[in-house]
Design an enzyme around this catalytic site. Structure first.
Site, PDB file in Angstrom:
ATOM      1  N   TYR A  33       0.827  -1.201   0.000  1.00  0.00           N
ATOM      2  CA  TYR A  33       0.000   0.000   0.000  1.00  0.00           C
ATOM      3  C   TYR A  33       0.861   1.251   0.000  1.00  0.00           C
ATOM      4  CZ  TYR A  33       0.859   1.026   4.978  1.00  0.00           C
ATOM      5  OH  TYR A  33       1.440   1.350   6.172  1.00  0.00           O
ATOM      6  N   LYS A 150       6.527  -1.959   1.809  1.00  0.00           N
ATOM      7  CA  LYS A 150       5.365  -1.376   2.502  1.00  0.00           C
ATOM      8  C   LYS A 150       4.163  -2.308   2.344  1.00  0.00           C
ATOM      9  CE  LYS A 150       3.183   3.137   3.239  1.00  0.00           C
ATOM     10  NZ  LYS A 150       3.691   3.362   4.616  1.00  0.00           N
ATOM     11  N   GLU A 182      12.352   2.261  14.126  1.00  0.00           N
ATOM     12  CA  GLU A 182      11.475   3.343  13.669  1.00  0.00           C
ATOM     13  C   GLU A 182      10.238   3.357  14.546  1.00  0.00           C
ATOM     14  OE1 GLU A 182      10.421   2.451   9.591  1.00  0.00           O
ATOM     15  OE2 GLU A 182      10.169   0.336  10.046  1.00  0.00           O
ATOM     16  N   LEU A 206      11.355   1.224   6.889  1.00  0.00           N
ATOM     17  CA  LEU A 206      10.720   1.687   5.667  1.00  0.00           C
ATOM     18  C   LEU A 206      11.520   2.842   5.078  1.00  0.00           C
ATOM     19  CD1 LEU A 206       8.196   1.389   3.825  1.00  0.00           C
ATOM     20  CD2 LEU A 206       7.193   3.264   5.153  1.00  0.00           C
TER      21      LEU A 206
END
Length: 286
Positions: A33, A150, A182, A206
């Site tokens: 996504y 992702k 993260e 990411l």
């Protein structure tokens, strides 16, 4: 009033949108996504999101949807149809449905599923949290190893946000082998002295589109950037901290595991970078 959404070539009222119960995104979390922000009716960093989507598809050996080259037009039509001034467009591609549940991928004759919908967020650039800052907790990073893709595998990040909520905080920073990777849905940064520190790119985090833009703007503003891992102790001893994401832009972090970071108030670096990012992103929006 019903939103107009996009499903496999059709613009539909949201209540009429349907995909198969055998779709692999539903059964296997076999999908990717992107979320693109909209400010003033225009798309922020669309090209970056499209390139990352293509990379995610390639990494998972997933076909591009037939409408891949029309994604910009589709985004713009959804903005128009739903009268989005400030908000987000969610896009999801799954491997599709081969007609029954199977661990093995379907062959190339099975077409991917493409879904897009909008979320209106009036005034999202003027979030009150930008003035007060976020409080975060640290939790173990228990996600799969390919965080650079992702995917829709968001259960653990969702659990992390709920852990933070239960602790009276806003989000969680994930920790692996003693170092922050993260946030649950964002990239993490600390500032010490005149240096911005954030984890280097790898399969562990990411490759944030907003991250790339903010680091570029920071360097253009003659700010020192160091891409390396940092610990929770180092973060708690920092002068300031912040996160970046497509939906929060640059958001200061003022507390970590109950300990104030710096003065316990948003710092000047995060405030300046947020200002630069919003100004430059609006100029480049399409």
């Amino acid at each position: 009033m019903s939103r107009t959404v996009y499903v496999n070539g059709d613009y539909l009222p949201e209540e009429d949108a349907k995909i198969s119960i055998f779709d692999r995104s539903f059964l296997m979390a076999d999908g990717v996504y992107e979320v693109t922000s909209v400010l003033g009716g225009k798309l922020i960093d669309f090209d970056g999101h499209a390139k990352r989507l293509e990379r995610s598809l390639n990494e998972l050996e997933m076909q591009k949807p037939e409408a891949f080259d029309d994604l910009l037009e589709i985004h713009r039509e959804l903005v128009r149809a739903n009268d989005i001034v400030d908000g987000m467009i969610y896009l999801q591609v799954s491997r599709g449905s081969a007609g029954d549940r199977d661990f093995a991928y379907p062959d190339a004759s099975v077409k991917p599923t493409l879904v897009l919908f909008t979320q209106s967020k009036p005034g999202m650039a003027d979030s009150p949290m930008a003035k007060t800052g976020m409080k975060v907790i640290s939790i173990e990073d228990a996600r799969w190893g390919r965080r650079d893709i992702k995917t829709v595998q968001l259960l653990y990040p969702s659990m992390g946000k709920m852990m933070a909520k239960a602790a009276g905080c806003d989000d969680a920073w994930l920790v692996e082998d003693g170092f922050v990777t993260e946030g649950t849905s964002n990239n993490a940064y600390i500032v010490k002295g005149d240096t911005i520190i954030t984890r280097q790119l790898s399969n562990d985090i990411l490759h944030g589109i907003t991250r790339a833009a903010v680091l570029r703007f920071a360097r253009e503003a003659q700010m020192k950037v160091e891409e390396r891992s940092f610990t929770i102790d180092e973060a708690q001893d920092a002068d300031e901290a912040y996160i970046t994401s497509a939906s929060t832009f640059v958001m200061p972090v003022v507390e970590l595991d109950g300990k104030a970071i710096g003065t316990g108030k948003p710092g000047t670096v995060a405030a300046r970078l947020r200002e630069i990012y919003l100004e430059e992103s609006r100029k480049a929006a399409i």
